[in-house]
Design an enzyme around this catalytic site. Structure first.
Site, PDB file in Angstrom:
ATOM      1  N   LYS A  22       0.839  -1.208   0.000  1.00 14.48           N
ATOM      2  CA  LYS A  22       0.000   0.000   0.000  1.00 14.48           C
ATOM      3  C   LYS A  22       0.873   1.258   0.000  1.00 14.48           C
ATOM      4  CE  LYS A  22      -1.781   1.801   3.906  1.00 14.48           C
ATOM      5  NZ  LYS A  22      -1.596   3.265   4.027  1.00 14.48           N
ATOM      6  N   ASN A  23       1.876   1.269   0.866  1.00 11.76           N
ATOM      7  CA  ASN A  23       2.670   2.488   1.018  1.00 11.76           C
ATOM      8  C   ASN A  23       3.591   2.765  -0.165  1.00 11.76           C
ATOM      9  OD1 ASN A  23       1.415   2.957   3.398  1.00 11.76           O
ATOM     10  ND2 ASN A  23       3.207   2.640   4.707  1.00 11.76           N
ATOM     11  N   ARG A 102      -4.300  10.624   4.431  1.00 11.89           N
ATOM     12  CA  ARG A 102      -3.210  11.577   4.544  1.00 11.89           C
ATOM     13  C   ARG A 102      -2.295  11.614   3.316  1.00 11.89           C
ATOM     14  NH1 ARG A 102       0.133  14.234   8.139  1.00 11.89           N
ATOM     15  NH2 ARG A 102       2.291  13.934   7.549  1.00 11.89           N
ATOM     16  N   CYS A 126      -4.945   8.374   9.575  1.00 15.00           N
ATOM     17  CA  CYS A 126      -4.990   7.650  10.847  1.00 15.00           C
ATOM     18  C   CYS A 126      -4.787   8.601  12.024  1.00 15.00           C
ATOM     19  CB  CYS A 126      -3.881   6.614  10.895  1.00 15.00           C
ATOM     20  SG  CYS A 126      -4.337   5.041  10.206  1.00 15.00           S
ATOM     21  N   ARG A 131       0.241  14.875  12.904  1.00 11.63           N
ATOM     22  CA  ARG A 131       1.138  14.531  11.800  1.00 11.63           C
ATOM     23  C   ARG A 131       1.237  15.748  10.897  1.00 11.63           C
ATOM     24  NH1 ARG A 131      -0.674   8.701   9.717  1.00 11.63           N
ATOM     25  NH2 ARG A 131       1.318   8.724   8.646  1.00 11.63           N
ATOM     26  N   PRO A 132       2.157  16.641  11.218  1.00 12.19           N
ATOM     27  CA  PRO A 132       2.245  17.884  10.458  1.00 12.19           C
ATOM     28  C   PRO A 132       2.798  17.663   9.051  1.00 12.19           C
ATOM     29  CG  PRO A 132       4.007  17.749  12.090  1.00 12.19           C
ATOM     30  CD  PRO A 132       3.167  16.533  12.269  1.00 12.19           C
ATOM     31  N   VAL A 133       2.691  18.712   8.228  1.00 14.48           N
ATOM     32  CA  VAL A 133       3.254  18.639   6.880  1.00 14.48           C
ATOM     33  C   VAL A 133       4.313  19.730   6.695  1.00 14.48           C
ATOM     34  CG1 VAL A 133       1.309  17.508   5.738  1.00 14.48           C
ATOM     35  CG2 VAL A 133       1.311  20.001   5.968  1.00 14.48           C
ATOM     36  N   LEU A 135       7.479  19.790   7.035  1.00 15.49           N
ATOM     37  CA  LEU A 135       8.722  19.424   6.332  1.00 15.49           C
ATOM     38  C   LEU A 135       8.484  19.233   4.830  1.00 15.49           C
ATOM     39  CD1 LEU A 135      10.205  16.985   9.008  1.00 15.49           C
ATOM     40  CD2 LEU A 135      10.677  19.414   8.648  1.00 15.49           C
ATOM     41  N   ASP A 316       5.126   0.832  11.828  1.00 18.74           N
ATOM     42  CA  ASP A 316       3.913   0.177  11.333  1.00 18.74           C
ATOM     43  C   ASP A 316       3.801  -1.285  11.787  1.00 18.74           C
ATOM     44  OD1 ASP A 316       3.107   2.494  10.139  1.00 18.74           O
ATOM     45  OD2 ASP A 316       3.590   1.871   8.089  1.00 18.74           O
ATOM     46  N   ILE A 338       8.566   7.323  16.599  1.00 18.36           N
ATOM     47  CA  ILE A 338       8.166   8.046  15.383  1.00 18.36           C
ATOM     48  C   ILE A 338       6.887   8.856  15.616  1.00 18.36           C
ATOM     49  CG2 ILE A 338       7.664   7.840  12.904  1.00 18.36           C
ATOM     50  CD1 ILE A 338      10.340   6.635  13.360  1.00 18.36           C
ATOM     51  N   ARG A 408      -8.556  -0.673   4.717  1.00 17.64           N
ATOM     52  CA  ARG A 408      -7.701   0.353   4.104  1.00 17.64           C
ATOM     53  C   ARG A 408      -6.339  -0.228   3.742  1.00 17.64           C
ATOM     54  NH1 ARG A 408      -6.369   4.882   7.685  1.00 17.64           N
ATOM     55  NH2 ARG A 408      -5.068   5.248   5.893  1.00 17.64           N
TER      56      ARG A 408
HETATM   57  C1  UD1 Z   1       4.599   7.004   6.145  1.00 18.46           C
HETATM   58  C2  UD1 Z   1       3.715   5.773   6.046  1.00 18.46           C
HETATM   59  C3  UD1 Z   1       3.250   5.332   7.425  1.00 18.46           C
HETATM   60  C4  UD1 Z   1       4.446   5.148   8.347  1.00 18.46           C
HETATM   61  C5  UD1 Z   1       5.334   6.380   8.345  1.00 18.46           C
HETATM   62  C6  UD1 Z   1       6.624   6.187   9.129  1.00 18.46           C
HETATM   63  C7  UD1 Z   1       2.635   5.944   3.886  1.00 18.46           C
HETATM   64  C8  UD1 Z   1       1.376   6.144   3.131  1.00 18.46           C
HETATM   65  N1  UD1 Z   1       2.561   6.063   5.212  1.00 18.46           N
HETATM   66  O1  UD1 Z   1       3.792   8.041   6.686  1.00 18.46           O
HETATM   67  O2  UD1 Z   1       2.526   4.107   7.286  1.00 18.46           O
HETATM   68  O3  UD1 Z   1       3.990   4.896   9.659  1.00 18.46           O
HETATM   69  O4  UD1 Z   1       5.709   6.726   6.996  1.00 18.46           O
HETATM   70  O5  UD1 Z   1       7.330   5.107   8.625  1.00 18.46           O
HETATM   71  O6  UD1 Z   1       3.662   5.664   3.321  1.00 18.46           O
HETATM   72  N2  UD1 Z   1       6.786  14.793  10.363  1.00 18.46           N
HETATM   73  C9  UD1 Z   1       6.884  16.133  10.683  1.00 18.46           C
HETATM   74  N3  UD1 Z   1       6.665  17.044   9.698  1.00 18.46           N
HETATM   75  C10 UD1 Z   1       6.353  16.682   8.426  1.00 18.46           C
HETATM   76  C11 UD1 Z   1       6.270  15.312   8.101  1.00 18.46           C
HETATM   77  C12 UD1 Z   1       6.492  14.395   9.108  1.00 18.46           C
HETATM   78  O7  UD1 Z   1       7.153  16.499  11.827  1.00 18.46           O
HETATM   79  O8  UD1 Z   1       6.167  17.559   7.588  1.00 18.46           O
HETATM   80  C13 UD1 Z   1       7.016  13.796  11.422  1.00 18.46           C
HETATM   81  C14 UD1 Z   1       5.786  12.935  11.684  1.00 18.46           C
HETATM   82  O9  UD1 Z   1       4.909  13.560  12.590  1.00 18.46           O
HETATM   83  C15 UD1 Z   1       6.437  11.709  12.272  1.00 18.46           C
HETATM   84  C16 UD1 Z   1       7.739  11.586  11.487  1.00 18.46           C
HETATM   85  O10 UD1 Z   1       7.992  12.884  10.965  1.00 18.46           O
HETATM   86  O11 UD1 Z   1       6.743  11.921  13.622  1.00 18.46           O
HETATM   87  C17 UD1 Z   1       7.732  10.590  10.360  1.00 18.46           C
HETATM   88  O12 UD1 Z   1       6.618  10.825   9.529  1.00 18.46           O
HETATM   89  P1  UD1 Z   1       6.630  10.451   7.981  1.00 18.46           P
HETATM   90  O13 UD1 Z   1       7.789   9.565   7.698  1.00 18.46           O
HETATM   91  O14 UD1 Z   1       6.504  11.697   7.185  1.00 18.46           O
HETATM   92  O15 UD1 Z   1       5.287   9.610   7.846  1.00 18.46           O
HETATM   93  P2  UD1 Z   1       4.303   9.546   6.604  1.00 18.46           P
HETATM   94  O16 UD1 Z   1       5.047   9.758   5.344  1.00 18.46           O
HETATM   95  O17 UD1 Z   1       3.113  10.377   6.880  1.00 18.46           O
END
Ligand code: UD1
Length: 431
Positions: A22-23, A102, A126, A131-133, A135, A316, A338, A408
């Protein structure tokens, strides 16, 4: 709403074909927005998240078609899907759609790179902590985009195109790396990503982009270099096997004292989890066919783990490993580094009689020889499947509610488990 009824106690024995990841599927599908040619993805899993993303992408103008079943093909075999974004008709990704998954936020990168603008709702997904964006947006800004937040939407603009740049992630982010790869592929000049995610799914996306004509070096390592190109072509790509699905069934086999062949699973994608499983007393054999996991008779030993970005223990699989540890002979410590709120399964596991105490970012699990079946509620995707694993090993009947979370991310879960001897039945809301 559907429920799943499980009568525990049967060891899992047999063969489980592992689906496409999926990912990986989600970013690969989103990459189809980068070109006006056809991207063909094979081994796409039949999952609710994939169907939802198809809807989101078709809103932007992606035509898609799915190949029918072929002679001799299993009912659950992955699908082959052709996606063509000949013209982007809409650069807005609305709240109603993005809030449900997301990863769909990542469309911001190809829309911006190809059209010079995107308006994308801030994401949902989830409920596993904030889970900010920030970055992801930082990476796009480094590449020359202007970013504003307007009424819950990210408005990204780069009318003169994106420019290559140095991007350093202060924290490893899978989504941030996907977004930066897609944006940099069509930027002018060279981009260097520092502290990039090394997850196999990042490598899979880079492999597709390279087939489409992108120039990328170092994917799978923490420094990735991308020389932007003016346009990308179509390509054909096979989605890599789902390491999280494989790890989940591996833990279910160890938990029930069974013997399963995880067809297509790759040991190199799961090293940290397999090490932990072996330490817990399971036997792991890797072969061309896949991974064979068994635990015959011996006790489950307690093992401490801490989640980390790849190649560390995957977040995960944290909930599933905790389920296994609830039956270990002794105390284990499970640390989540994480996501800060990824322990919602703890109170549900307690319904089976599990003894778990939270201490900051750790869960202390005191193993018990016996779990008892119970009604439980799925909270998020990976947490839900940890309840299924516990139920498979518990005495008596369990009922898992809110299984839409499972749909999902786990293709044909009940069929795969039933074929290995588990007593699992889905009860549809109409029944
Ligand atoms: C992806 C996976 C999810 C997995 C996660 C970590 C998919 C669809 N989802 O989620 O299943 O659990 O990787 O392996 O592939 N963070 C920030 N700012 C940002 C982005 C992230 O602070 O802009 C933080 C997050 O809150 C978290 C960490 O960075 O603490 C890692 O998140 P990230 O690797 O970005 O997870 P996803 O890509 O959302």
């Amino acid at each position: 709403m559907d429920r799943i009824r499980i009568v525990g106690g049967n060891p899992l024995n047999g063969v489980i074909p592992i689906s496409g990841a999926k990912n990986a599927a989600l970013p690969l599908m989103i990459a189809s927005l980068l070109t006006d040619r056809t991207v063909t993805l094979e081994n796409l899993p039949r999952l609710a998240d994939v169907s939802l993303l198809v809807r989101i992408l078709s809103n932007h103008g992606v035509d898609y078609s799915i190949d029918g079943r072929r002679q001799g093909e299993e009912q659950d075999a992955g699908q082959t899907v052709h996606m063509t974004a000949r013209e982007i008709v809409d650069t807005v990704a609305p709240y109603e759609l993005v809030s449900r998954m997301r990863a769909s936020f990542w469309v911001v990168a190809p829309l911006l790179a190809r059209c010079g603008e995107a308006r994308v709702s801030l994401p949902g997904g989830c409920a596993i902590g904030t889970r900010p964006v920030d970055l992801l947006l930082m990476a796009l800004e480094r590449l020359g985009a202007s970013i504003e937040i307007d009424a819950g939407y990210v408005v990204a603009k780069a009318h003169k195109g994106l420019r290559g740049a140095e991007v350093t992630f202060p924290k490893v982010t899978v989504g941030g790396t996907h977004v930066a790869l897609m944006a940099a592929a069509l930027a002018q000049g060279t981009t260097v990503l520092h502290n990039a995610a090394r997850e196999p799914e990042v490598l899979d996306l880079a492999d597709l982009l390279v087939k489409m004509g992108a120039r990328i070096r170092g994917a799978g390592q923490s420094v990735i270099e991308i020389d932007g190109v003016a346009r990308l072509n179509g390509a054909k790509h096979r989605v890599l096997p789902d390491r999280i699905e494989a790890g989940t069934y591996a833990m279910a086999a160890a938990m029930t004292g069974g013997d399963v062949m995880l067809q297509g699973a790759k040991a190199e994608h799961l090293k940290a989890a397999l090490d932990a499983l072996e330490q817990s007393g399971a036997t792991v054999d890797a072969s061309e066919e896949g991974l064979r996991i068994r635990r015959n008779g011996g006790p489950i030993r307690p093992v401490d783990i801490s989640t980390a970005p790849f190649p560390g223990f995957p977040t995960d699989l944290q909930a599933q490993f905790m389920a296994l540890m609830t039956r270990a002979k002794g105390v284990s410590r499970i640390t989540e580094t994480i996501f800060e709120n990824r322990f919602m399964h703890v109170q549900e596991l307690a319904r089976f009689g599990a003894q778990i105490r939270l201490e900051g970012d750790s869960a202390i699990v005191e193993g018990r020889p016996v779990l008892k079946g119970a009604p439980v509620m799925a909270t998020d995707l990976r947490a839900s499947v940890s309840l299924v694993i516990a139920a498979l090993a518990a005495e008596g009947e369990s009922m898992v509610q809110r299984v839409y979370h499972l749909d999902r991310g786990f293709e044909a879960l009940e069929r795969k488990l039933s074929r290995c001897g588990a007593d699992v039945t889905r009860i549809s809301s109409g029944d």
